[in-house]
Every structure is written in structure tokens, then in C-alpha cells.
Scaffold this motif. Structure first.
Motif: not given
Length: 151
Positions: A1-6, A11-12, A77-79, A113-115
């Protein structure tokens, strides 16, 4: 699992993952039949199912679909500070090939998509193809929706 800033979650889009293989054995098929009360012979009666074009018992299409949470476990990917993911539904599901008892399946997933709904909720749309080991036609294709809630 990739964790990124919200702020970087959008961008993912385009990120692709592949799950580990999971075996769809007869015990799993039988348990699903009992849970859903769908005891059609093509799922349970190995002798009678062997006389069909399938050549043996097959998993329920909805069993294959219900494996998506397991197949997506630890993927994607998750925030940061995500508290939970909620199944939000599906835009599309197609069952393309039966999964014979004993076969392995895995999922190929792409974030499409990310909404961002508000500061702490993100609706993710993913394209998923469930592959059957050694077979050309996938078990299913789906477009899934997941709501992620952050702290």
C-alpha cells in the motif's frame, strides 16, 4: 500500500497494481452457496457439473466479485491518516468466464479517478480485471467505487 499526502492523491490516477493469487477451492464455493442459499448444482454437484460444458463445478459469479476486498488488500494508494475505506458501489460489472473449482484468481487494478468530496473524504474509482490463472479470458471486469475517510 502506498501512502501519500491528501493533496497528492489525485496525482496517483493511473497507478496500477496486481494482487497475489487466491485459490477458489470447492470449500470456499460450498461456504458461499450456504451463505447465499444459492445451491445450484453447477456450484456444488461435482459429478453432475462434470457433464456440463464447464466440465466441473464453478464458483458463483458473485463469489468471484465478493473476493475483490481480499484481492485489493494491501494494494493501491491511500491518503495519509486514512481511517477507513467503504465500499461505495460499482459503475459496471461483467462476468466474462467461469472460475472452475480449484483455479487461482488475481486482480489487476488501475486507479482511474479521485473525486475529493470534502477535506476528509475521497471517492476513488478503479478499473479491476480478475484474471484466472492459465486462462486467456478474465473472470470479470468491474469499475469499483471506494470512499476513503481520513482523520
Amino acid at each position: 500500500m502506498k501512502v501519500v499526502p491528501k493533496e497528492q492523491l489525485v496525482d496517483q490516477v493511473g497507478t496500477k497494481t496486481t494482487s497475489d493469487w487466491v485459490t477458489m477451492d470447492q470449500g470456499r464455493i460450498n461456504a458461499f452457496a450456504d451463505c447465499t442459499e444459492d445451491h445450484q448444482f453447477i456450484h456444488l454437484d461435482e459429478e453432475k457439473a462434470a457433464q456440463t460444458p464447464f466440465g466441473g463445478t464453478i464458483a458463483h459469479g458473485f463469489l468471484s466479485l465478493s473476493m475483490l476486498p481480499k484481492l485489493s488488500e494491501g494494494q493501491g494508494v491511500v491518503p495519509e491518516n486514512v481511517m477507513m475505506g467503504i465500499n461505495y458501489g460499482m459503475n459496471k460489472v461483467r462476468f466474462l468466464a467461469p472460475v472452475r473449482a480449484g483455479k487461482k484468481i488475481r486482480a489487476h487494478t488501475e486507479l482511474v479517478n479521485v473525486d475529493q468530496k470534502d477535506d476528509n473524504r475521497f471517492l476513488l474509482t478503479s478499473s479491476v480485471t480478475v484474471e484466472i490463472e492459465g486462462e486467456e479470458t478474465p473472470a470479470l471486469v468491474a469499475e469499483t467505487l471506494t470512499m476513503l475517510v481520513c482523520a
